[in-house]
Scaffold this active site. Sequence first.
Site, mmCIF file in Angstrom:
data_model
loop_
_atom_site.group_PDB
_atom_site.id
_atom_site.type_symbol
_atom_site.label_atom_id
_atom_site.label_comp_id
_atom_site.label_asym_id
_atom_site.label_seq_id
_atom_site.Cartn_x
_atom_site.Cartn_y
_atom_site.Cartn_z
ATOM 1 N N PRO A 10 59.952 74.851 46.186
ATOM 2 C CA PRO A 10 59.288 76.086 46.625
ATOM 3 C C PRO A 10 58.645 76.515 45.358
ATOM 4 O O PRO A 10 58.983 76.430 44.384
ATOM 5 C CB PRO A 10 60.378 77.157 46.842
ATOM 6 C CG PRO A 10 61.713 76.496 46.183
ATOM 7 C CD PRO A 10 61.486 74.860 46.594
ATOM 8 N N ASN A 11 57.165 77.038 45.821
ATOM 9 C CA ASN A 11 56.424 77.681 44.972
ATOM 10 C C ASN A 11 55.500 76.696 44.073
ATOM 11 O O ASN A 11 54.670 77.189 43.116
ATOM 12 C CB ASN A 11 56.910 78.611 44.280
ATOM 13 C CG ASN A 11 57.395 79.785 45.071
ATOM 14 O OD1 ASN A 11 56.657 80.368 46.007
ATOM 15 N ND2 ASN A 11 58.738 80.361 44.773
ATOM 16 N N ARG A 18 48.809 80.239 38.250
ATOM 17 C CA ARG A 18 49.238 81.285 37.803
ATOM 18 C C ARG A 18 50.398 80.838 36.906
ATOM 19 O O ARG A 18 50.631 79.783 36.680
ATOM 20 C CB ARG A 18 49.988 82.191 38.721
ATOM 21 C CG ARG A 18 49.023 83.574 38.992
ATOM 22 C CD ARG A 18 49.612 84.278 40.251
ATOM 23 N NE ARG A 18 49.384 83.723 41.503
ATOM 24 C CZ ARG A 18 50.263 83.592 42.598
ATOM 25 N NH1 ARG A 18 51.487 84.222 42.281
ATOM 26 N NH2 ARG A 18 50.024 83.016 43.608
ATOM 27 N N TYR A 23 54.124 77.076 32.991
ATOM 28 C CA TYR A 23 54.265 75.764 33.632
ATOM 29 C C TYR A 23 52.940 75.034 33.208
ATOM 30 O O TYR A 23 52.914 73.734 33.959
ATOM 31 C CB TYR A 23 54.047 76.118 34.916
ATOM 32 C CG TYR A 23 55.593 76.990 35.553
ATOM 33 C CD1 TYR A 23 56.602 76.232 35.299
ATOM 34 C CD2 TYR A 23 55.545 78.113 36.139
ATOM 35 C CE1 TYR A 23 57.858 76.967 35.743
ATOM 36 C CE2 TYR A 23 56.347 78.861 36.646
ATOM 37 C CZ TYR A 23 57.617 78.249 36.416
ATOM 38 O OH TYR A 23 59.067 78.809 36.661
ATOM 39 N N ASN A 79 61.721 68.127 41.800
ATOM 40 C CA ASN A 79 61.859 69.310 40.999
ATOM 41 C C ASN A 79 61.981 70.319 42.303
ATOM 42 O O ASN A 79 60.975 70.812 43.084
ATOM 43 C CB ASN A 79 60.476 69.804 40.463
ATOM 44 C CG ASN A 79 60.409 71.069 39.783
ATOM 45 O OD1 ASN A 79 61.359 71.757 40.115
ATOM 46 N ND2 ASN A 79 59.336 71.257 38.946
ATOM 47 N N ALA A 82 63.458 76.847 42.611
ATOM 48 C CA ALA A 82 64.441 77.901 42.484
ATOM 49 C C ALA A 82 65.601 77.366 43.237
ATOM 50 O O ALA A 82 66.632 77.955 43.162
ATOM 51 C CB ALA A 82 63.905 79.029 43.157
ATOM 52 N N GLU A 103 66.479 64.725 38.389
ATOM 53 C CA GLU A 103 66.058 66.163 38.661
ATOM 54 C C GLU A 103 64.954 66.431 37.407
ATOM 55 O O GLU A 103 65.253 66.322 36.432
ATOM 56 C CB GLU A 103 67.303 67.023 38.339
ATOM 57 C CG GLU A 103 67.275 68.494 38.350
ATOM 58 C CD GLU A 103 68.544 69.450 37.885
ATOM 59 O OE1 GLU A 103 69.440 68.566 37.996
ATOM 60 O OE2 GLU A 103 68.423 70.350 37.620
ATOM 61 N N HIS A 105 62.336 69.412 35.719
ATOM 62 C CA HIS A 105 62.034 71.022 35.389
ATOM 63 C C HIS A 105 60.974 70.836 34.424
ATOM 64 O O HIS A 105 61.077 70.354 33.409
ATOM 65 C CB HIS A 105 63.091 71.812 35.057
ATOM 66 C CG HIS A 105 63.970 71.911 36.249
ATOM 67 N ND1 HIS A 105 63.971 72.490 37.410
ATOM 68 C CD2 HIS A 105 65.442 71.455 36.166
ATOM 69 C CE1 HIS A 105 64.942 72.324 37.982
ATOM 70 N NE2 HIS A 105 66.080 71.805 37.329
ATOM 71 N N ARG A 112 65.384 80.161 29.347
ATOM 72 C CA ARG A 112 64.938 81.057 30.115
ATOM 73 C C ARG A 112 66.131 81.811 30.681
ATOM 74 O O ARG A 112 67.246 82.102 30.078
ATOM 75 C CB ARG A 112 64.142 80.475 31.182
ATOM 76 C CG ARG A 112 63.049 79.576 30.601
ATOM 77 C CD ARG A 112 61.984 78.964 31.859
ATOM 78 N NE ARG A 112 61.602 80.015 32.654
ATOM 79 C CZ ARG A 112 60.931 80.024 33.837
ATOM 80 N NH1 ARG A 112 60.771 78.775 34.362
ATOM 81 N NH2 ARG A 112 60.378 81.031 34.511
HETATM 82 O O1 CA2 Z 1 60.434 74.608 35.420
HETATM 83 C C1 CA2 Z 1 60.508 74.215 36.608
HETATM 84 O O2 CA2 Z 1 59.884 73.193 36.771
HETATM 85 C C2 CA2 Z 1 61.204 75.078 37.584
HETATM 86 O O3 CA2 Z 1 61.834 74.260 38.359
HETATM 87 C C3 CA2 Z 1 60.208 76.010 38.463
HETATM 88 C C4 CA2 Z 1 60.701 76.828 39.371
HETATM 89 C C5 CA2 Z 1 61.805 77.802 38.772
HETATM 90 O O4 CA2 Z 1 62.259 78.511 39.764
HETATM 91 C C6 CA2 Z 1 62.710 76.747 38.013
HETATM 92 O O5 CA2 Z 1 63.830 77.785 37.406
HETATM 93 C C7 CA2 Z 1 62.176 75.867 37.141
HETATM 94 C C8 CA2 Z 1 59.502 77.621 39.864
HETATM 95 C C9 CA2 Z 1 58.456 77.168 40.209
HETATM 96 C C10 CA2 Z 1 57.451 78.250 40.716
HETATM 97 O O6 CA2 Z 1 56.189 77.631 39.998
HETATM 98 C C11 CA2 Z 1 55.028 78.725 39.793
HETATM 99 C C12 CA2 Z 1 53.810 77.961 39.560
HETATM 100 C C13 CA2 Z 1 52.901 78.985 39.150
HETATM 101 C C14 CA2 Z 1 52.981 80.185 39.562
HETATM 102 C C15 CA2 Z 1 54.178 80.826 40.015
HETATM 103 C C16 CA2 Z 1 55.427 79.878 40.295
#
Ligand code: CA2
Length: 150
Positions: A10-11, A18, A23, A79, A82, A103, A105, A112
């Site tokens: 997701p996301n 953003r 990221y 990946n 969340a 896995e 990230h 974090r």
């Molecule tokens: O660090 C990672 O790759 C995560 O898996 C990314 C997830 C987060 O919930 C994990 O704790 C760590 C979030 C991905 C959302 O990515 C976005 C990218 C740009 C703008 C908003 C969200």
Amino acid sequence: MPTVLILNGPNLNLLGTRRPEVYGSATLADVEALCREEAERLGLEAVCRQSNHEGQLVDWIHEAGVEHRAGRCVGVVFNAGAYTHTSVALHDAIEGAEVPVVEVHISNVHRREEFRHHSYLSPVARGIVVGFGVYGYVLAIHGLHQATRS
Ligand code: CA2
């Protein structure tokens, strides 16, 4: 050619649009291109999928298990976003499918918020790559490739 499944949860479709301070600036399309190139160098075909839906991710893990047992898939670079921190269903899918999963990230989740420190996937993952930005996907592909040879 054997495949490696690159699975994003997701996301992650928002990558590069953003939060570049967390990221980076690569988009999901950039990440998938990077994975395809690296996989090809190793004689693998990267199959890339992204979904915001937990059940869809479960279904793809099951399919990867079938492909792995048939000798057509070396494993999954995953990946789970969340869902990493919430999903017993993904834990059970990985355990049930018996497919090697790395896995990944992008960020170092341990630096974090505390709610990102626990992973339901780590206990059933073949390996874990955290905090190396999108290069983590490349490291994970190499890890799976190496694991199939040893
Ligand atoms: O660090 C990672 O790759 C995560 O898996 C990314 C997830 C987060 O919930 C994990 O704790 C760590 C979030 C991905 C959302 O990515 C976005 C990218 C740009 C703008 C908003 C969200």
